[in-house]
Design a protein around this motif. Structure first.
Motif, PDB file in Angstrom:
ATOM      1  N   UNK A  37     -12.551  61.214 -14.093  1.00  0.00           N
ATOM      2  CA  UNK A  37     -11.218  61.741 -14.389  1.00  0.00           C
ATOM      3  C   UNK A  37     -10.876  62.870 -13.429  1.00  0.00           C
ATOM      4  N   UNK A  38      -9.593  63.051 -13.230  1.00  0.00           N
ATOM      5  CA  UNK A  38      -9.125  64.120 -12.372  1.00  0.00           C
ATOM      6  C   UNK A  38      -7.922  64.796 -13.016  1.00  0.00           C
ATOM      7  N   UNK A  39      -8.109  66.051 -13.364  1.00  0.00           N
ATOM      8  CA  UNK A  39      -7.026  66.847 -13.928  1.00  0.00           C
ATOM      9  C   UNK A  39      -6.244  67.507 -12.795  1.00  0.00           C
ATOM     10  N   UNK A  45     -14.121  64.207 -11.556  1.00  0.00           N
ATOM     11  CA  UNK A  45     -15.421  64.433 -12.174  1.00  0.00           C
ATOM     12  C   UNK A  45     -15.867  63.211 -12.951  1.00  0.00           C
ATOM     13  N   UNK A  46     -17.176  63.093 -13.062  1.00  0.00           N
ATOM     14  CA  UNK A  46     -17.768  61.997 -13.815  1.00  0.00           C
ATOM     15  C   UNK A  46     -17.532  62.191 -15.304  1.00  0.00           C
ATOM     16  N   UNK A  47     -17.200  61.115 -15.991  1.00  0.00           N
ATOM     17  CA  UNK A  47     -17.072  61.124 -17.447  1.00  0.00           C
ATOM     18  C   UNK A  47     -18.255  60.386 -18.064  1.00  0.00           C
ATOM     19  N   UNK A  90      -6.006  64.134 -18.176  1.00  0.00           N
ATOM     20  CA  UNK A  90      -6.346  63.827 -16.786  1.00  0.00           C
ATOM     21  C   UNK A  90      -5.925  62.393 -16.482  1.00  0.00           C
ATOM     22  N   UNK A  91      -6.015  62.045 -15.210  1.00  0.00           N
ATOM     23  CA  UNK A  91      -5.931  60.646 -14.824  1.00  0.00           C
ATOM     24  C   UNK A  91      -7.356  60.104 -14.821  1.00  0.00           C
ATOM     25  N   UNK A 108      -5.389  55.675 -14.869  1.00  0.00           N
ATOM     26  CA  UNK A 108      -4.514  55.616 -16.037  1.00  0.00           C
ATOM     27  C   UNK A 108      -4.431  57.020 -16.643  1.00  0.00           C
ATOM     28  N   UNK A 109      -3.221  57.442 -16.969  1.00  0.00           N
ATOM     29  CA  UNK A 109      -2.988  58.811 -17.444  1.00  0.00           C
ATOM     30  C   UNK A 109      -3.330  58.948 -18.921  1.00  0.00           C
TER      31      UNK A 109
END
Length: 114
Positions: A37-39, A45-47, A90-91, A108-109
């Motif tokens: 995800x990326x805010x 960053x890894x989820x 995040x996306x 995806x948001x």
């Protein structure tokens, strides 16, 4: 092999969402698949990760709230997200890696309001 993510949306804090990532071919093409995800203003960053052998790893921030799974027959991976927090906004991107591929879905948001 291409990846297509879906399932994002807007929820209130404490709510749930389920993300899915469909592969255009066999997910066994990938040694490991995962969600990142990326805010806004932050690095990706890894989820969560899941390997072809079923090994699973989560980021500390989502442990106990998110569950990653794979459906080999449908060539999909999913991310069940419960107890969502505003900081989960995040996306979200799915990824698949092997010695041949490093494939990313389109993102995806996910928006969590307080």
């Amino acid at each position: 092999v291409q990846l297509q993510a879906s399932g994002g949306g807007s929820v209130q804090a404490g709510g749930s969402l389920r993300l899915s990532c469909a592969a255009s071919g066999s997910i066994f093409s990938f040694v490991v698949m995962g969600w990142y995800r990326q805010a806004p203003g932050k690095q990706r960053e890894l989820v969560a990760l899941i390997s072809s052998r079923g090994y699973i790893n989560y980021a500390d921030a989502v442990k106990g709230r998110f569950t990653i799974s794979r459906d080999n027959a449908k060539n999909t991976i999913s991310l069940q997200m419960n107890s969502l927090k505003p900081e989960d906004t995040a996306v979200y991107y799915c990824n698949g890696r092997s010695s041949v591929y490093d494939s990313w879905g389109q993102g995806t948001q996910v928006t969590v309001s307080s």
